[in-house]
Design a protein around this motif. Structure first.
Motif, PDB file in Angstrom:
ATOM      1  N   TYR A  61       0.813  -1.202   0.000  1.00  0.00           N
ATOM      2  CA  TYR A  61       0.000   0.000   0.000  1.00  0.00           C
ATOM      3  C   TYR A  61       0.854   1.263   0.000  1.00  0.00           C
ATOM      4  O   TYR A  61       0.350   2.369  -0.105  1.00  0.00           O
ATOM      5  CB  TYR A  61      -0.959  -0.005   1.199  1.00  0.00           C
ATOM      6  CG  TYR A  61      -0.263   0.018   2.535  1.00  0.00           C
ATOM      7  CD1 TYR A  61      -0.005   1.226   3.176  1.00  0.00           C
ATOM      8  CD2 TYR A  61       0.159  -1.154   3.144  1.00  0.00           C
ATOM      9  CE1 TYR A  61       0.658   1.255   4.385  1.00  0.00           C
ATOM     10  CE2 TYR A  61       0.822  -1.136   4.357  1.00  0.00           C
ATOM     11  CZ  TYR A  61       1.063   0.069   4.974  1.00  0.00           C
ATOM     12  OH  TYR A  61       1.725   0.097   6.176  1.00  0.00           O
ATOM     13  N   GLY A 118     -10.069  -5.491   4.686  1.00  0.00           N
ATOM     14  CA  GLY A 118      -8.825  -4.814   4.967  1.00  0.00           C
ATOM     15  C   GLY A 118      -8.987  -3.307   4.944  1.00  0.00           C
ATOM     16  O   GLY A 118      -9.902  -2.778   4.323  1.00  0.00           O
ATOM     17  N   MET A 119      -8.100  -2.616   5.655  1.00  0.00           N
ATOM     18  CA  MET A 119      -8.162  -1.147   5.636  1.00  0.00           C
ATOM     19  C   MET A 119      -6.769  -0.562   5.728  1.00  0.00           C
ATOM     20  O   MET A 119      -5.856  -1.170   6.283  1.00  0.00           O
ATOM     21  CB  MET A 119      -9.065  -0.622   6.755  1.00  0.00           C
ATOM     22  CG  MET A 119      -8.656  -0.914   8.168  1.00  0.00           C
ATOM     23  SD  MET A 119      -7.662   0.411   8.974  1.00  0.00           S
ATOM     24  CE  MET A 119      -8.698   1.840   8.850  1.00  0.00           C
ATOM     25  N   VAL A 120      -6.607   0.614   5.155  1.00  0.00           N
ATOM     26  CA  VAL A 120      -5.353   1.358   5.218  1.00  0.00           C
ATOM     27  C   VAL A 120      -5.730   2.771   5.635  1.00  0.00           C
ATOM     28  O   VAL A 120      -6.607   3.398   5.041  1.00  0.00           O
ATOM     29  CB  VAL A 120      -4.631   1.345   3.856  1.00  0.00           C
ATOM     30  CG1 VAL A 120      -3.428   2.273   3.882  1.00  0.00           C
ATOM     31  CG2 VAL A 120      -4.199  -0.078   3.493  1.00  0.00           C
ATOM     32  N   ASP A 122      -6.543   6.279   3.647  1.00  0.00           N
ATOM     33  CA  ASP A 122      -7.788   6.534   2.909  1.00  0.00           C
ATOM     34  C   ASP A 122      -8.723   7.478   3.651  1.00  0.00           C
ATOM     35  O   ASP A 122      -9.663   8.009   3.065  1.00  0.00           O
ATOM     36  CB  ASP A 122      -8.543   5.227   2.665  1.00  0.00           C
ATOM     37  CG  ASP A 122      -7.757   4.250   1.808  1.00  0.00           C
ATOM     38  OD1 ASP A 122      -6.730   4.652   1.248  1.00  0.00           O
ATOM     39  OD2 ASP A 122      -8.178   3.082   1.712  1.00  0.00           O
ATOM     40  N   LEU A 149      -6.037  -8.448   1.247  1.00  0.00           N
ATOM     41  CA  LEU A 149      -7.267  -7.714   1.591  1.00  0.00           C
ATOM     42  C   LEU A 149      -6.916  -6.364   2.184  1.00  0.00           C
ATOM     43  O   LEU A 149      -7.597  -5.360   1.936  1.00  0.00           O
ATOM     44  CB  LEU A 149      -8.102  -8.499   2.610  1.00  0.00           C
ATOM     45  CG  LEU A 149      -8.651  -9.863   2.188  1.00  0.00           C
ATOM     46  CD1 LEU A 149      -9.400 -10.504   3.363  1.00  0.00           C
ATOM     47  CD2 LEU A 149      -9.578  -9.730   0.985  1.00  0.00           C
ATOM     48  N   LEU A 150      -5.862  -6.341   2.992  1.00  0.00           N
ATOM     49  CA  LEU A 150      -5.440  -5.101   3.624  1.00  0.00           C
ATOM     50  C   LEU A 150      -4.871  -4.139   2.566  1.00  0.00           C
ATOM     51  O   LEU A 150      -5.345  -3.012   2.415  1.00  0.00           O
ATOM     52  CB  LEU A 150      -4.389  -5.434   4.689  1.00  0.00           C
ATOM     53  CG  LEU A 150      -3.929  -4.361   5.652  1.00  0.00           C
ATOM     54  CD1 LEU A 150      -3.258  -5.004   6.859  1.00  0.00           C
ATOM     55  CD2 LEU A 150      -2.957  -3.395   5.006  1.00  0.00           C
ATOM     56  N   VAL A 151      -3.891  -4.629   1.839  1.00  0.00           N
ATOM     57  CA  VAL A 151      -3.219  -3.774   0.853  1.00  0.00           C
ATOM     58  C   VAL A 151      -4.231  -3.156  -0.113  1.00  0.00           C
ATOM     59  O   VAL A 151      -4.129  -1.990  -0.481  1.00  0.00           O
ATOM     60  CB  VAL A 151      -2.176  -4.603   0.077  1.00  0.00           C
ATOM     61  CG1 VAL A 151      -1.564  -3.779  -1.044  1.00  0.00           C
ATOM     62  CG2 VAL A 151      -1.099  -5.117   1.021  1.00  0.00           C
ATOM     63  N   ALA A 208      -9.755  -4.592   0.438  1.00  0.00           N
ATOM     64  CA  ALA A 208     -10.719  -5.493  -0.180  1.00  0.00           C
ATOM     65  C   ALA A 208     -11.483  -6.256   0.888  1.00  0.00           C
ATOM     66  O   ALA A 208     -11.109  -6.246   2.056  1.00  0.00           O
ATOM     67  CB  ALA A 208      -9.982  -6.471  -1.090  1.00  0.00           C
TER      68      ALA A 208
END
Lengths: 343, 343
Positions: free
Chosen positions: A64, A280-282, A285, B271-273, B276
């Motif tokens: 990411y 998933g989350m970053v 965002d 999923l994280l990257v 998703a």
């Protein structure tokens, strides 16, 4: 900066680690502090954030965020004080948060995109801006609320409960009316999250079965799991999901130093049985809404209903060994490297 | 039923299988056909649905549906014809769909909850009601549209592409304006989904690398993956996700007969990257909207823009070996066991 230029000590990535980072994966360098050119600022770094995610940045390959290059100063978020500025955005004496790197000084454009500098209010203790009011706090807040969508009365489980993200996940969930069960390593951490942070219970994964703990403390199953660790604990929680459960995949600290392939969650078919989801989350965002989260949590801090704990290690030269504390679960609270005195 | 009672041949679960079901896990029994009591119907079974999910029903333990008990007639969906009725809901000669079991006749309450009987229109070929217009079709339709939420132009990948669920997933996705890439075993199946069903491409996992195939056919990554198989293919797709991708976990046929633990998806941190999500679904949750899906797909069938293929095996006694075809990928299209002639 009218004197002879100071020296900027730095920690650079010397080699891509295999497994846990070793001393030889780092190179200590020094160079004269660079004076700011037009539109630039010079910052004296005070506190640097040590995060599990750093391990990922050291690997080659798509993620990411771009990897740290070999010989580049190691990436780190930090808090510093402006000591010279030719930019109208920042004045000498301002305290700023940004991606300052594992070094003593940062010089660059005031609007540098990667650094993403912004002022912070020194009325609150500065390390809080690397914890609940920084990336870990933003990760916890938006992961829990946006991805998890907790409803009052639901059961929220968070691993790494005494860590930077876990502390905030649990306390935000309590503020939203949830039942909160932490998972942490050792009695001291478990006592802390229950007695100091107000979690309803905490499972000590170092002294007992997580599966038994979940059975005891989550009799109606797990509605939301905020996963910071991956590995066996993720599988244990998957086996206890409630219907329509949500799993927030924030990290997998148990897997970051693997020299064998990542252990995938063998119980993932529980998602099917329970119509559950794993997402998933970053944190980046949510940048345009950080101010909302900061305002809400700073408010709770001021009224005394929200706490956070930092574990502060002193000295730039301690960086390599301090980083390892994260992967051994040796830190107690958000791990921060102090590289200069505040005054 | 004025003659002497007919004999109902049945297949019962004799033992819980370890790995692939063996002949000795089944017991063939027979008993006189039971005449309907008040409010009951007697159905002559014509076609039975053979599904990967059957393997799960044979295991002990909690799932989305109760396990089949030892000595119980094996559960199966089917299509039959009413041959006696004391219920106003069904008349002799009606064709019905329901959970009729692996046997030749079914007798029970017209409103039996587990059987969930409902009339079907014999203007369409009856096996279609076990395929696109039955559980596999409903699973495909609601999984893709409700969980996947496809947008025109997005890339949809489906495994088991020539199977019952896969056929429908791909064709519904094409109707919704998506680019569709199937994954199937063997050139014949791949040619079928591309040439007959209109998929844009198909990757033959038995003759080449799925990873290379995805690279070639999904240059912008995978927006939606409808997973029927789990295992290595799930990991290959995880490595090619587009941002904000959605994975529908419908099944994991590669894992159902494991005698070792399920292989969890090692690449789940993708999923994280990619921010998703991976979500499970069970078709029964959509029962109140089946009629919507059936109307839309029957309409496409009538206008010639939607096809489906069944692989029909004849004879109740063939049940044990026919079921194994699913796990060896030997069926070509929805696998159906015909247990009596239509007339």
């Amino acid at each position: 900066m009218s004197q002879a230029p100071a020296i900027n000590h730095q920690v650079r990535l010397a080699a891509r680690p295999v497994g846990l980072p070793r001393q030889s994966d780092w190179r200590f360098t020094s160079e004269p502090v660079r004076e700011p050119a037009e539109g630039e600022v010079l910052i004296k770094n005070l506190y640097l954030s040590l995060d599990p995610a750093m391990r990922g940045w050291m690997n080659e390959g798509r993620s990411y965020i771009r990897p740290v290059a070999i010989d580049e100063v190691m990436r780190a978020g930090g808090i510093g004080r402006v000591i010279a500025s030719t930019s109208p955005r920042f004045a000498v004496g301002d305290h700023v948060s940004g991606t300052l790197g594992v070094q003593e000084y940062w010089t660059g454009k005031a609007d540098d995109r990667e650094a993403a500098l912004h002022k912070v209010d020194p009325a609150l203790p500065l390390p809080k801006y690397l914890n609940a009011l920084g990336m870990p706090g933003m990760t916890a807040y938006f992961g829990l609320l946006d991805i998890g969508q907790p409803k009052p009365g639901e059961t929220v489980v968070v691993s790494g409960a005494a860590g930077a993200v876990g502390q905030t996940v649990g306390q935000v969930a309590k503020h939203k009316g949830c039942r909160v069960v932490g998972i942490a390593g050792g009695k001291e951490k478990c006592d802390f999250v229950v007695n100091e942070l107000g979690f309803d219970a905490c499972i000590d994964y170092k002294n007992g079965s997580v599966r038994e703990g979940l059975k005891q403390h989550c009799p109606k199953g797990v509605d939301i799991y905020f996963d910071n660790v991956g590995g066996d604990i993720l599988d244990d929680v998957l086996a206890k999901l409630a219907m329509k459960a949500r799993i927030i995949i924030c990290g997998a600290i148990s897997q970051y130093n693997n020299t064998t392939p990542v252990k995938g969650p063998a119980n993932y078919l529980s998602l099917l049985v329970n119509r559950a989801r794993m997402e998933g989350m970053v944190v980046f965002d949510y940048a345009d809404r950080y101010h909302v989260a900061m305002a809400e949590m700073a408010g709770w801090m001021k009224e005394g209903s929200f706490r956070s704990r930092e574990d502060i290690v002193r000295g730039l030269d301690k960086f390599p060994e301090a980083l390892l504390m994260l992967f051994e679960g040796k830190n107690f609270g958000k791990l921060v490297l102090q590289v200069a005195d505040e005054t």
